[in-house]
Design an enzyme around this catalytic site. Structure first.
Site, PDB file in Angstrom:
ATOM      1  N   ARG A  31       0.855  -1.188   0.000  1.00  0.00           N
ATOM      2  CA  ARG A  31       0.000   0.000   0.000  1.00  0.00           C
ATOM      3  C   ARG A  31       0.888   1.234   0.000  1.00  0.00           C
ATOM      4  NH1 ARG A  31      -3.067  -3.464  -0.787  1.00  0.00           N
ATOM      5  NH2 ARG A  31      -5.014  -3.963   0.242  1.00  0.00           N
ATOM      6  N   ARG A  58      -5.873  28.161  -2.203  1.00  0.00           N
ATOM      7  CA  ARG A  58      -5.300  26.824  -2.064  1.00  0.00           C
ATOM      8  C   ARG A  58      -4.852  26.341  -3.441  1.00  0.00           C
ATOM      9  NH1 ARG A  58      -3.323  25.541   2.727  1.00  0.00           N
ATOM     10  NH2 ARG A  58      -4.859  25.636   4.396  1.00  0.00           N
ATOM     11  N   ALA A  70      -5.606  27.047  10.904  1.00  0.00           N
ATOM     12  CA  ALA A  70      -5.054  25.722  11.189  1.00  0.00           C
ATOM     13  C   ALA A  70      -3.576  25.692  10.862  1.00  0.00           C
ATOM     14  CB  ALA A  70      -5.788  24.654  10.379  1.00  0.00           C
ATOM     15  N   GLU A  90      -1.409  33.334  11.879  1.00  0.00           N
ATOM     16  CA  GLU A  90      -2.397  33.489  10.818  1.00  0.00           C
ATOM     17  C   GLU A  90      -3.395  34.616  11.055  1.00  0.00           C
ATOM     18  OE1 GLU A  90      -4.164  29.753   9.766  1.00  0.00           O
ATOM     19  OE2 GLU A  90      -2.224  28.873   9.247  1.00  0.00           O
ATOM     20  N   PRO A 108      -8.319   8.096   6.261  1.00  0.00           N
ATOM     21  CA  PRO A 108      -7.479   6.990   6.729  1.00  0.00           C
ATOM     22  C   PRO A 108      -7.206   5.910   5.691  1.00  0.00           C
ATOM     23  CG  PRO A 108      -9.682   6.812   7.653  1.00  0.00           C
ATOM     24  CD  PRO A 108      -9.616   8.124   6.928  1.00  0.00           C
ATOM     25  N   GLY A 109      -7.823   5.983   4.529  1.00  0.00           N
ATOM     26  CA  GLY A 109      -7.552   5.002   3.483  1.00  0.00           C
ATOM     27  C   GLY A 109      -6.162   5.135   2.897  1.00  0.00           C
ATOM     28  N   GLU A 136       0.978  32.116   1.086  1.00  0.00           N
ATOM     29  CA  GLU A 136      -0.486  32.078   1.085  1.00  0.00           C
ATOM     30  C   GLU A 136      -1.060  32.793   2.299  1.00  0.00           C
ATOM     31  OE1 GLU A 136       1.295  29.187   0.737  1.00  0.00           O
ATOM     32  OE2 GLU A 136       0.903  28.599  -1.317  1.00  0.00           O
TER      33      GLU A 136
END
Length: 176
Positions: A31, A58, A70, A90, A108-109, A136
């Site tokens: 994976r 973005r 964030a 920020e 989470p994949g 940014e």
């Protein structure tokens, strides 16, 4: 099942792309996994029911979107330390009170990224540390938005960022 081997394919400034070998009942499987240090998003209340939202560009989307402030955790940094640092960088605010709201794995994949959402209150204006800002961040707009307006923005599809939607809805369900 368990991971039996990890190898780095690419290491960047924010992420590391790895190939994991996983032992399964059917044998070994490979994976590709994106490793990430994790992040903190802030529901920063400037008034009782008014939060700060960023309107920022973005590059991955090639457009501006609304987001909670964030930032990425630095190695060894606590959630609270990251939240304080990022809020100041920020928005130019410091918070006297911080309370953890929720943590979640956005995808989470294929990644181990975790995002912690905190509530920040009793904000005071300070000088932004310009040297710490990314390009940014230098050009984003900070907007004060009533929480009910933010909920309506989610309904109208104006807020499309996952951590922002989860943070606002979790606050609405768990804290209000």
């Amino acid at each position: 099942m368990k991971v039996v081997k990890r190898g780095t394919i690419y290491e960047g400034r924010i992420i590391r792309l790895c190939r994991y070998v996983i032992e399964t009942p059917e044998g070994l499987q490979e994976r590709d996994i994106v490793e990430h240090r994790g992040a903190v998003a802030m529901l920063a209340f400037v008034k009782d029911n008014t939060i700060l939202l960023e309107y920022r560009y973005r590059p991955a989307l090639d457009k501006h979107i609304y987001e909670l402030p964030a930032g990425i955790l630095k190695p060894g940094e606590s959630i609270e330390e990251c939240a304080k640092r990022e809020l100041l960088e920020e928005t130019g605010y410091e918070a006297r009170r911080i309370e953890k709201l929720i943590s979640f794995y956005p995808t989470p994949g294929y990644t181990n990224e975790i995002i912690h959402i905190v509530i920040m209150r009793d904000l005071e204006r300070r000088e932004k540390p310009q040297a710490e800002m990314s390009p940014e961040e230098k050009y984003m707009e900070i907007r004060e938005v009533d929480i009910d307006t933010a909920l309506e923005m989610i309904r109208r599809g104006e807020i499309v960022d996952g951590k922002t939607i989860i943070g606002i809805l979790a606050y609405e369900m768990l804290k209000r």
